[in-house]
Enzyme design. Sequence first.
Site, PDB file in Angstrom:
ATOM      1  N   LYS A  71      37.303  32.614   9.907  1.00 38.96           N
ATOM      2  CA  LYS A  71      38.567  31.984   9.487  1.00 38.96           C
ATOM      3  C   LYS A  71      38.605  30.467   9.710  1.00 38.96           C
ATOM      4  O   LYS A  71      39.253  29.758   8.967  1.00 38.96           O
ATOM      5  CB  LYS A  71      39.751  32.616  10.238  1.00 38.96           C
ATOM      6  CG  LYS A  71      40.104  34.010   9.762  1.00 38.96           C
ATOM      7  CD  LYS A  71      41.345  34.495  10.513  1.00 38.96           C
ATOM      8  CE  LYS A  71      41.796  35.847  10.011  1.00 38.96           C
ATOM      9  NZ  LYS A  71      43.075  36.260  10.595  1.00 38.96           N
ATOM     10  N   ASP A 107      49.012  34.812   7.467  1.00 40.11           N
ATOM     11  CA  ASP A 107      49.270  35.634   8.661  1.00 40.11           C
ATOM     12  C   ASP A 107      50.639  35.329   9.281  1.00 40.11           C
ATOM     13  O   ASP A 107      51.400  36.243   9.588  1.00 40.11           O
ATOM     14  CB  ASP A 107      48.186  35.398   9.727  1.00 40.11           C
ATOM     15  CG  ASP A 107      46.862  36.043   9.358  1.00 40.11           C
ATOM     16  OD1 ASP A 107      46.868  37.076   8.681  1.00 40.11           O
ATOM     17  OD2 ASP A 107      45.812  35.503   9.773  1.00 40.11           O
TER      18      ASP A 107
END
Length: 274
Positions: A71, A107
């Site tokens: 990520k 997220d």
Amino acid sequence: MEISGTTQVIAILGHPVSHSLSPLMHNSAFRKMGLDYCYIALDVHPSGLRAAIEGIREMGFAGLNITVPHKEAVMPMLDKVDPEAAFIGAVNTIVNRNGKLIGYNTDGRGFIRSLKEESVEVRDKNVLLVGAGGAARAVSWYLAEEGSDLSIYNRTSEKADLLAGDLAINFKNVRRAESLDALVEADIVINSTSLGLNPQDPLPFDPSGLKPGAVVIDLIYQDTPLIQQARQSGHKTIGGLGMLLWQGVLASELWTGLTPPHEHMKDIIFKSLG
Ligand code: ATR
């Protein structure tokens, strides 16, 4: 819809990745929407990430999800990173816009959507965020933005200081908590540490010290010992499944421009977890 010569491809890149629920959730949603998309999982070793991203560019994939451990590492390989993802320092969703790869992070916003679905309002609430790693960074921006009174506690206090300091540039309502004594004051407590992933882990905090009406949230989507104990002591609890669902809903919107059927996606996730 059958896979054909015109099918648009989305992939999740991770290492490992075979356990991911995302292919099931997204393919099922694409089918339900009648979209000519498919979603696959690709296990990419960190040493091959750059080559994989170049391949995805060349092969014209429509988009990606990025998961552990890529990520952060993927960010410099992209053409543009959305400002929220830049603050978080991590990208979980990439859209291929005419050959340009744009990085996003769904997220944190997904987390807030999951709270709204549970009718949990964070505005003016005393929120204690436990942990200051990647997951904490993803949710903290949105907690501050939504007007919570946010305290951050972490085992390694320097990391909580760093995160609270970064947020303080934009928000007044954020500070580091010196200790877990802050638990007694909290209306909402969030575990963003990895404690609970393994059955032998200690609890990240003891829920028995909380105010009676306090809400306990765990970003881990399994039913953790923390969630079980908090439930037993009568607290409202929220696990990480909602965040998993909503980050996926928001990613799908970014790839397709359409709103996916979130109830259907939720059913798929719940069924697959038994
Ligand atoms: P993620 O991306 O899942 O957030 P991470 O960035 O590695 O993962 O962050 C892990 C978080 O769990 C950190 O807040 C970490 O605390 P430290 O910064 O002190 O390492 C926390 N954590 C992990 N193991 C822990 C433990 N045994 N006790 C307390 N906190 C722990």
